[in-house]
Scaffold this active site. Structure first.
Site, PDB file in Angstrom:
ATOM      1  CE1 TYR A  48      -3.813   2.402   0.116  1.00 44.19           C
ATOM      2  CE2 TYR A  48      -2.747   3.416   2.417  1.00 44.19           C
ATOM      3  CZ  TYR A  48      -3.245   3.300   1.159  1.00 44.19           C
ATOM      4  OH  TYR A  48      -4.181   4.458   1.472  1.00 44.19           O
ATOM      5  CG  ASP A  62      -3.621  12.871   4.222  1.00 48.19           C
ATOM      6  OD1 ASP A  62      -3.344  13.335   2.928  1.00 48.19           O
ATOM      7  OD2 ASP A  62      -3.831  12.207   5.167  1.00 48.19           O
ATOM      8  CG  ASP A  89      -4.436   7.938  -0.045  1.00 44.76           C
ATOM      9  OD1 ASP A  89      -5.716   8.681  -1.265  1.00 44.76           O
ATOM     10  OD2 ASP A  89      -4.415   8.503   0.984  1.00 44.76           O
ATOM     11  CG  ASP A  91      -5.238  12.587  -1.458  1.00 42.66           C
ATOM     12  OD1 ASP A  91      -5.428  11.541  -0.705  1.00 42.66           O
ATOM     13  OD2 ASP A  91      -4.452  13.213  -1.404  1.00 42.66           O
ATOM     14  CG  HIS A 116      -7.808   4.168  -1.520  1.00 40.01           C
ATOM     15  ND1 HIS A 116      -7.976   5.981  -0.660  1.00 40.01           N
ATOM     16  CD2 HIS A 116      -7.221   3.701  -1.375  1.00 40.01           C
ATOM     17  CE1 HIS A 116      -7.037   5.470  -0.386  1.00 40.01           C
ATOM     18  NE2 HIS A 116      -6.636   4.809   0.144  1.00 40.01           N
ATOM     19  CD  GLU A 118      -9.753  10.975  -0.141  1.00 43.23           C
ATOM     20  OE1 GLU A 118      -9.898  11.947   1.252  1.00 43.23           O
ATOM     21  OE2 GLU A 118      -9.541   9.950   0.332  1.00 43.23           O
ATOM     22  CB  CYS A 126      -5.824  13.484   7.863  1.00 45.80           C
ATOM     23  SG  CYS A 126      -5.254  11.674   9.279  1.00 45.80           S
ATOM     24  NE  ARG A 161     -10.834   7.904   2.373  1.00 41.93           N
ATOM     25  CZ  ARG A 161      -9.361   8.688   3.321  1.00 41.93           C
ATOM     26  NH1 ARG A 161      -8.191   7.918   2.843  1.00 41.93           N
ATOM     27  NH2 ARG A 161      -9.624   9.535   3.919  1.00 41.93           N
ATOM     28  CD  GLU A 191      -9.789   6.015   6.910  1.00 42.83           C
ATOM     29  OE1 GLU A 191     -10.230   5.411   7.352  1.00 42.83           O
ATOM     30  OE2 GLU A 191      -9.364   6.833   6.432  1.00 42.83           O
ATOM     31  CG  ASN A 213      -7.018   3.342   7.595  1.00 44.84           C
ATOM     32  OD1 ASN A 213      -5.461   2.864   7.635  1.00 44.84           O
ATOM     33  ND2 ASN A 213      -6.847   3.956   7.006  1.00 44.84           N
TER      34      ASN A 213
END
Length: 297
Positions: A48, A62, A89, A91, A116, A118, A126, A161, A191, A213
Site C-alpha cells: 500500500y 495530509d 491512495d 485522494d 482508492h 474518495e 486525513c 472510499r 473509512e 484501515n
C-alpha cells in the site's frame, strides 16, 4: 529491477484475484522501494502507498497539498521495485471528474495495480481527523465513472472510499457505498469505522470486497487478522506503520547520538551492511555487471 519478474498486468490480476479469493489480503504500507522489497520478502500479499505517508515524507500535512505528478512518481518508484501488486491512495482524484479520468490513466501507466478514490470535498484531509466534509453522492459517482471510462486494463481495481461514517452516519455511508458500486467501483473502503459492528454492517450492506484501515492512533479499533477474516473483510492495510516505526527509531537514535556524542550505543539496533546488501540483491547485480564489463582497456 533484476529481482522483479512480474509484469504490471500480472500484478493487477494477482491483486484482483486476491481480494476476491475469500482470504484476507494483508497489505502493509511502504514509504520507499526498499521497504516494499522487505515486505515482499516477509510474505505479505500486496503493498500500500499511503497519501498521508507521501505527504509526511515531503514534510507536508495530509490536507491535499500533494500533486498528481508527485503521487504518480512515488507510485511508480515503489511499484517497479517489487513483484507484489501495489495499491495507491489518490485522494479525491486531484480535482473534478476529468481529473479522476487523468489520474486513472497516469496510475495505470505507472504500473500500479489498484487505487482508492474518495468522496471528501477537495482539498481533503486525513480520514481520521474531525471536521471533514463529503461531496454530494452524484459528484462522487461522476468521479468513479470517469475513472472507469479511462481504465484500459479490466484487472486494475478501482476502489471507492467513503468518509461519510463520521459525518452522515453509518446507514448513509452504506447507502453511498451501494451507489458507488453501481457506478462501477470494484471494492469499497469505509473509512474511520469504529468497531467490529461497523464492519459487520458494511459487509452485509455491499456485495463487493471491503477494505479495513488499521491505522494507529485513529478512530478504529485495531482488529486482528482473525477478527477481520471472520467478519468477511477482504483486505487490510497498515498504511503508516512502517513510517511511524522508522521515525520513532530515528528520533530515539539521534537523541542518543546528540547526548552521548557517538552512535556506538545504537549500532546493535541498526540494519547491518550485510543485511542491506542481501536485501538489495547486491550479489546478483555484481554477477550481471561482471558478465557485461569483462573487458580490459
Amino acid at each position: 529491477m533484476l529481482n522483479v519478474t512480474k509484469t504490471a498486468a500480472e500484478k493487477r490480476k494477482a491483486f484482483k484475484d486476491g481480494i476476491n479469493s475469500g482470504t484476507l489480503q494483508r497489505v502493509p504500507g511502504a514509504f520507499s522501494p526498499l521497504v516494499a522489497r522487505l515486505l515482499e520478502e516477509q510474505g505479505f500479499d500486496a503493498i500500500y502507498i499511503s497519501g498521508a505517508v507521501l505527504s509526511a515524507d515531503l514534510g507536508l500535512p495530509d490536507i491535499g497539498l500533494t500533486t498528481l505528478t508527485e503521487v504518480a512518481t512515488r507510485g511508480h518508484q515503489i511499484a517497479r521495485s517489487t513483484n507484489l501488486p501495489c495499491m495507491i491512495d489518490v485522494d479525491t482524484g486531484f480535482g473534478e471528474p476529468m481529473s479522476a479520468y487523468r489520474t486513472m490513466v497516469e496510475m495505470e501507466n505507472q504500473g500500479l495495480a489498484a487505487f482508492h478514490l474518495e468522496d471528501q470535498v477537495n482539498p481533503k484531509r486525513c480520514g481520521h481527523l474531525d471536521n471533514k466534509d463529503v461531496v454530494p453522492v452524484d459528484v462522487m459517482v461522476r468521479r468513479i465513472k470517469a475513472a472507469v471510462e479511462a481504465r484500459q486494463d479490466e484487472n486494475f481495481t478501482i476502489m471507492a472510499r467513503t468518509d461519510a461514517r463520521g459525518i452522515e452516519g453509518l446507514d448513509a455511508a452504506i447507502d453511498r457505498a451501494k451507489a458507488y458500486v453501481d457506478a462501477g467501483a470494484d471494492a469499497i473502503f469505509p473509512e474511520a469505522m469504529k468497531d467490529e459492528s461497523d464492519f459487520e454492517a458494511f459487509r452485509k450492506g455491499v456485495d463487493v470486497p471491503i477494505l479495513a484501515n488499521m491505522t494507529e492512533f485513529g478512530k478504529s479499533d485495531l482488529l486482528t487478522t482473525k477478527q477481520m477474516q471472520d467478519l468477511g473483510i477482504n483486505i487490510v492495510i497498515y498504511p503508516v506503520t512502517s513510517l511511524r516505526i522508522a521515525m520513532g527509531a530515528v528520533e530515539s537514535a539521534f537523541e542518543r547520538i546528540r547526548d552521548e556524542g557517538t552512535q556506538e550505543g545504537v549500532v546493535p539496533q541498526m540494519q547491518t551492511r550485510a543485511r542491506l546488501y542481501e536485501l538489495l540483491n547486491y550479489e546478483e547485480y555484481n554477477k550481471f555487471d561482471t558478465s557485461i564489463f569483462n573487458f580490459k582497456v
